[in-house]
Design a protein around this motif. Structure first.
Motif, mmCIF file in Angstrom:
data_model
loop_
_atom_site.group_PDB
_atom_site.id
_atom_site.type_symbol
_atom_site.label_atom_id
_atom_site.label_comp_id
_atom_site.label_asym_id
_atom_site.label_seq_id
_atom_site.Cartn_x
_atom_site.Cartn_y
_atom_site.Cartn_z
ATOM 1 N N UNK A 93 -72.410 -37.901 25.155
ATOM 2 C CA UNK A 93 -72.132 -38.891 24.161
ATOM 3 C C UNK A 93 -73.262 -38.751 23.006
ATOM 4 N N UNK A 94 -74.587 -37.729 23.033
ATOM 5 C CA UNK A 94 -75.572 -37.627 22.263
ATOM 6 C C UNK A 94 -74.677 -36.239 20.783
ATOM 7 N N UNK A 95 -73.289 -35.410 21.826
ATOM 8 C CA UNK A 95 -72.846 -34.601 21.385
ATOM 9 C C UNK A 95 -72.650 -35.048 20.440
ATOM 10 N N UNK A 96 -71.227 -35.809 20.454
ATOM 11 C CA UNK A 96 -70.129 -37.039 20.170
ATOM 12 C C UNK A 96 -70.782 -36.844 18.804
ATOM 13 N N UNK A 97 -71.735 -38.012 19.183
ATOM 14 C CA UNK A 97 -72.841 -38.775 17.968
ATOM 15 C C UNK A 97 -72.350 -37.091 16.617
ATOM 16 N N UNK A 98 -73.478 -36.556 16.971
ATOM 17 C CA UNK A 98 -73.777 -35.416 16.285
ATOM 18 C C UNK A 98 -71.712 -34.754 15.467
ATOM 19 N N UNK A 103 -67.609 -31.973 19.054
ATOM 20 C CA UNK A 103 -66.663 -32.513 20.221
ATOM 21 C C UNK A 103 -66.511 -31.788 21.442
ATOM 22 N N UNK A 104 -66.563 -30.470 21.085
ATOM 23 C CA UNK A 104 -67.149 -29.135 22.540
ATOM 24 C C UNK A 104 -67.783 -29.225 23.461
ATOM 25 N N UNK A 154 -66.213 -38.961 28.566
ATOM 26 C CA UNK A 154 -64.679 -37.888 28.567
ATOM 27 C C UNK A 154 -64.065 -38.472 27.912
ATOM 28 N N UNK A 155 -63.213 -39.408 28.017
ATOM 29 C CA UNK A 155 -61.995 -39.448 27.705
ATOM 30 C C UNK A 155 -61.983 -40.288 25.890
ATOM 31 N N UNK A 156 -63.782 -40.520 25.321
ATOM 32 C CA UNK A 156 -64.170 -40.298 23.513
ATOM 33 C C UNK A 156 -63.959 -39.002 23.098
ATOM 34 N N UNK A 157 -64.444 -38.629 23.696
ATOM 35 C CA UNK A 157 -64.269 -37.033 23.544
ATOM 36 C C UNK A 157 -63.283 -35.929 23.537
ATOM 37 N N UNK A 158 -62.216 -36.556 24.087
ATOM 38 C CA UNK A 158 -60.692 -35.978 24.067
ATOM 39 C C UNK A 158 -60.627 -36.987 23.319
ATOM 40 N N UNK A 159 -60.652 -38.130 22.977
ATOM 41 C CA UNK A 159 -59.026 -38.384 22.031
ATOM 42 C C UNK A 159 -60.344 -38.558 20.695
ATOM 43 N N UNK A 201 -69.122 -18.768 20.597
ATOM 44 C CA UNK A 201 -68.781 -19.167 22.056
ATOM 45 C C UNK A 201 -68.248 -20.238 22.522
ATOM 46 N N UNK A 202 -69.381 -21.097 22.624
ATOM 47 C CA UNK A 202 -69.058 -22.827 23.808
ATOM 48 C C UNK A 202 -67.578 -23.171 23.115
#
Length: 385
Positions: free
Chosen positions: A78-83, A86-87, A110-115, A236-237
């Motif tokens: 969730x934190x990376x999504x806020x940043x 998305x990867x 995970x659904x939110x990240x894919x979306x 790399x990620x």
């Protein structure tokens, strides 16, 4: 500790971030093996507008204990999504699902990240995990997620993007050669390159293309840096997540290969269309140096393609990528055929105007052929009704 967390949240709502960090530092010292306070500290850094400090806090939270729970990985996702990363959000969301397949919050995040991923072909996977979250969530309406709510907000953005791309394709079809020729003239004039005024500006064109590619790379690098990340690890990620998705998501490799086919449609126009300009405009054969330059570019692109795919997808994968989509195979053959035919005609100094008109029209028409892979990829990324 929940009361302390609530108090920190209240401090953040009041924008008293210094006090919030002080409380969290105390909790981190008191519970050194708990990643929770550190992840909350990362959230405080995000609210403060310090993405680099937030990333450092997340990385620190991931190593305080060897036994990370799904809730911690969900929080990191969730934190990376806020940043805006998305990867990383996808990577940590997948780890959370692997650690606890029955955790509905892991599937929802995970659904939110894919979306949120810029590639629409991940919407099938987003819908799958959203439905899984709805299935596993508690029965209360206020906690149960809605499977389609994250997917619906993506479709308008995709429609806008495709509409803009179609407009660009149309403008390129109508005015591309004129614009590139004008830019080439301006660049060579600035560089004081001494050439006949009526000769097509190869050097200027190559400089325009190189500047465009460099500008795109700088733009992407600035976005990575503004997100508090480093360019090398970020690449790399992305490679790692891309390889994993190609293995775990059904038909992902075919979707990527078909999408790549669309970009091939621009190569003949950029590389070899200008060889016929001298014949059609001035009724003179292309210069031998121009023919050699075009042949060298085609050879370089051919040699670059395979190592680039091998580097991105991993050893042993390029062949699977090239054979995953019949569209890609057909488009590779036609793209190469257009460029080779043009080079052979130029080298043989063919002066038949009808031949050159036909080849030039094919170059422009091939750009419109990019719409076919775009439609196919769109259909691949849509759930069956």
């Amino acid at each position: 500790m929940e009361d302390e967390y609530d108090f920190v949240v209240e401090l953040c709502d009041l924008k008293r971030f210094g006090e919030a960090r002080a409380r969290l530092d105390h909790l981190i010292a008191e519970y050194p093996d708990d990643p929770g306070p550190i992840l909350l500290l990362a959230n405080v850094h995000i609210l403060e507008g310090s993405p680099r400090a937030a990333r450092e806090a997340i990385d620190r939270a991931m190593i305080v204990t060897p036994d990370l729970e799904a809730r911690d990985l969900v929080a990191a996702s969730r934190l990376f999504h806020l940043l805006g990363d998305v990867t990383q959000a996808i990577a940590y969301g997948r780890r959370a699902v692997e650690v606890d397949p029955g955790n509905w919050m892991a599937h929802e995040e995970l659904a939110a990240a894919y979306a949120a991923h810029p590639k629409r072909n991940l919407m099938v996977e987003a819908e799958y995990h959203a439905a899984k979250a709805a299935e596993l969530a508690p029965g209360e309406p206020e906690t149960q997620p809605t499977p389609g709510k994250r997917v619906e907000r993506r479709f308008p953005r995709d429609s806008i993007r495709q509409g803009v791309l179609v407009v660009v394709l149309f403008l390129g079809f109508m005015y591309g050669s004129t614009v590139l020729k004008w830019l080439g003239h301006r660049v060579e004039d600035l560089m004081a390159v001494d050439r006949p005024r009526d000769e097509f500006r190869l050097v200027g064109l190559l400089i325009v293309v190189a500047v465009g590619m460099a500008g795109w790379g700088i733009f992407r690098a600035i976005r990575v840096r503004r997100g508090g990340d480093r360019i090398g690890p970020a690449i790399q990620r992305r490679r790692a997540v891309s390889r994993e998705l190609h293995v775990t998501i059904p038909d992902k490799l075919a979707v990527s290969a078909t999408n790549f086919a669309a970009w091939l449609c621009f190569l003949p126009f950029l590389v070899t269309t200008w060889l016929g300009v001298a014949v059609l405009d001035e009724k003179v054969p292309p210069h031998p140096g121009a023919v050699a330059a075009a042949a060298a570019v085609v050879a370089a692109l051919s040699l670059f393609l395979w190592p680039a795919l091998r580097w991105w997808l991993g050893p042993g994968q390029p062949r699977r990528f090239l054979t995953a989509s019949l569209t890609l195979c057909v488009y590779l053959l036609i793209t190469g055929g257009l460029m080779v035919t043009t080079i052979i005609m130029a080298a043989a100094q063919v002066m038949n105007e009808g031949f050159w008109i036909a080849v030039t029209v094919l170059h422009f028409a091939w750009i419109l052929a990019a719409i076919v892979p775009m439609i196919k990829v769109s259909n691949m990324g849509r759930l069956p009704s």
